[in-house]
Design an enzyme around this catalytic site. Structure first.
Site, PDB file in Angstrom:
ATOM      1  N   GLU A   4       0.825  -1.222   0.000  1.00 24.70           N
ATOM      2  CA  GLU A   4       0.000   0.000   0.000  1.00 24.70           C
ATOM      3  C   GLU A   4       0.856   1.268   0.000  1.00 24.70           C
ATOM      4  O   GLU A   4       1.148   1.841   1.035  1.00 24.70           O
ATOM      5  CB  GLU A   4      -0.934   0.022   1.223  1.00 24.70           C
ATOM      6  N   LYS A  36      -2.835  -1.979  -2.800  1.00 24.70           N
ATOM      7  CA  LYS A  36      -3.869  -1.081  -2.274  1.00 24.70           C
ATOM      8  C   LYS A  36      -3.428   0.338  -2.600  1.00 24.70           C
ATOM      9  O   LYS A  36      -2.396   0.802  -2.104  1.00 24.70           O
ATOM     10  CB  LYS A  36      -4.034  -1.279  -0.760  1.00 24.70           C
TER      11      LYS A  36
END
Length: 295
Positions: A176, A213
């Site tokens: 992420e 993400k």
């Protein structure tokens, strides 16, 4: 790796719920839920209250595998139980929802327009425990504030280096590198970021699997080519501070990108609501986020 869980995450219809606010962000999450800071006097009491909130969300009939593929937990939540079962087991066995674990220890100070992850000296130990607790994958966050090529390269290199450690432990890492939605050069940051991710993907071993993400891109469908990479199980989006309505609207314009919302998921839920009110509010949020995710 659990094949059923892998299939669900890879090709199931739905989104991933982020229930992973940790130490620093827990008071904010509780405030949003209507629990004031004077309701607890130490960290343990705070974590008990936040676990009660998460338990209420997880046990709600609205929180079901019909719309939700997975849920990201905080370490403290992984170690606690719901109805006598460890949280990850409850999620999978009772709800059919795949459990993930947030593993980062927060962000370092900003340097070169980015915030790397703080060191994680005990990561191997945590990953061992995650495997014992039947966790499927992990999540770790860095933040990009400026389109600084050197800084972004460092963020992605660090994410993938830790990602390989996670793969080695038998788990699927959610990488992420969040681009700050308020960044003045967000689109340029996204372009640099995508190039760096593609570079790192090309260096993975053939069987290595990761998830990504990412912030919802400025240019619609900008991450389509990442979705088709054989190493990528799924690309999910964070809400990044957008309201739920705004995040859903932006998400719906990105085909194949699914939500992994935290604040936007629990928006409007409060401790003061009756179970009927709470479940109705959660059901509406879940449905709206699901609809935006399957566009």
């Amino acid at each position: 790796m659990n094949t059923k869980q892998f299939e669900r995450v890879h090709s199931g219809k739905g989104f991933i719920a982020a229930l992973d606010q940790s130490g620093g962000s827990t008071p904010k999450a509780l405030l949003q839920y209507g629990v004031q800071e004077d309701s607890y006097s130490n960290e343990e009491e705070m974590f008990v209250l936040v676990h009660e909130m998460r338990t209420r969300i997880i046990k709600s009939p609205a929180f079901s595998s019909e719309h939700i593929l997975g849920a990201i937990l905080f370490e403290n939540t992984m170690d606690r139980t719901i109805d006598g079962m460890h949280t990850a087991d409850y999620l999978w066995e009772k709800k059919g929802i795949v459990p993930f674990l947030k593993i980062d220890k927060g962000l370092a100070e900003q340097e070169n327009g980015v915030q790397l992850m703080k060191p994680m000296p005990e990561l191997d130990e945590l990953l061992k425990r995650a495997v014992q607790r039947n966790i499927f994958g992990t999540k770790m966050r860095s933040v990009i504030q400026e389109a600084n090529a050197g800084g972004i390269k460092k963020v992605v290199e660090q994410q993938f280096a830790v990602g390989k450690q996670i793969i080695k432990a038998g788990l699927v890492p959610i990488i992420e590198p969040e681009v700050d939605i308020h960044s003045k050069d967000k689109e340029l940051s996204e372009q640099i970021l995508k190039e760096e991710i593609l570079t790192q993907l090309s260096k993975l071993d053939p069987d290595d699997k990761i998830m990504l993400k990412l912030s919802i891109p400025t240019q619609n469908n900008f991450y389509s080519d990442l979705m088709s990479d054989p190493h990528v199980v799924r690309v999910v989006a964070l809400s990044g501070g957008y309201s739920q309505a705004e995040a859903n609207d932006k998400l719906a314009h990105n085909h194949g990108l699914i939500a992994s919302f935290s604040r936007a998921l629990s928006q409007g839920l409060t401790a003061q609501q009756s179970d009927d009110e709470f479940n109705a509010m959660l059901a509406k949020s879940v449905q709206d986020i699901y609809d935006a995710s399957i566009q």
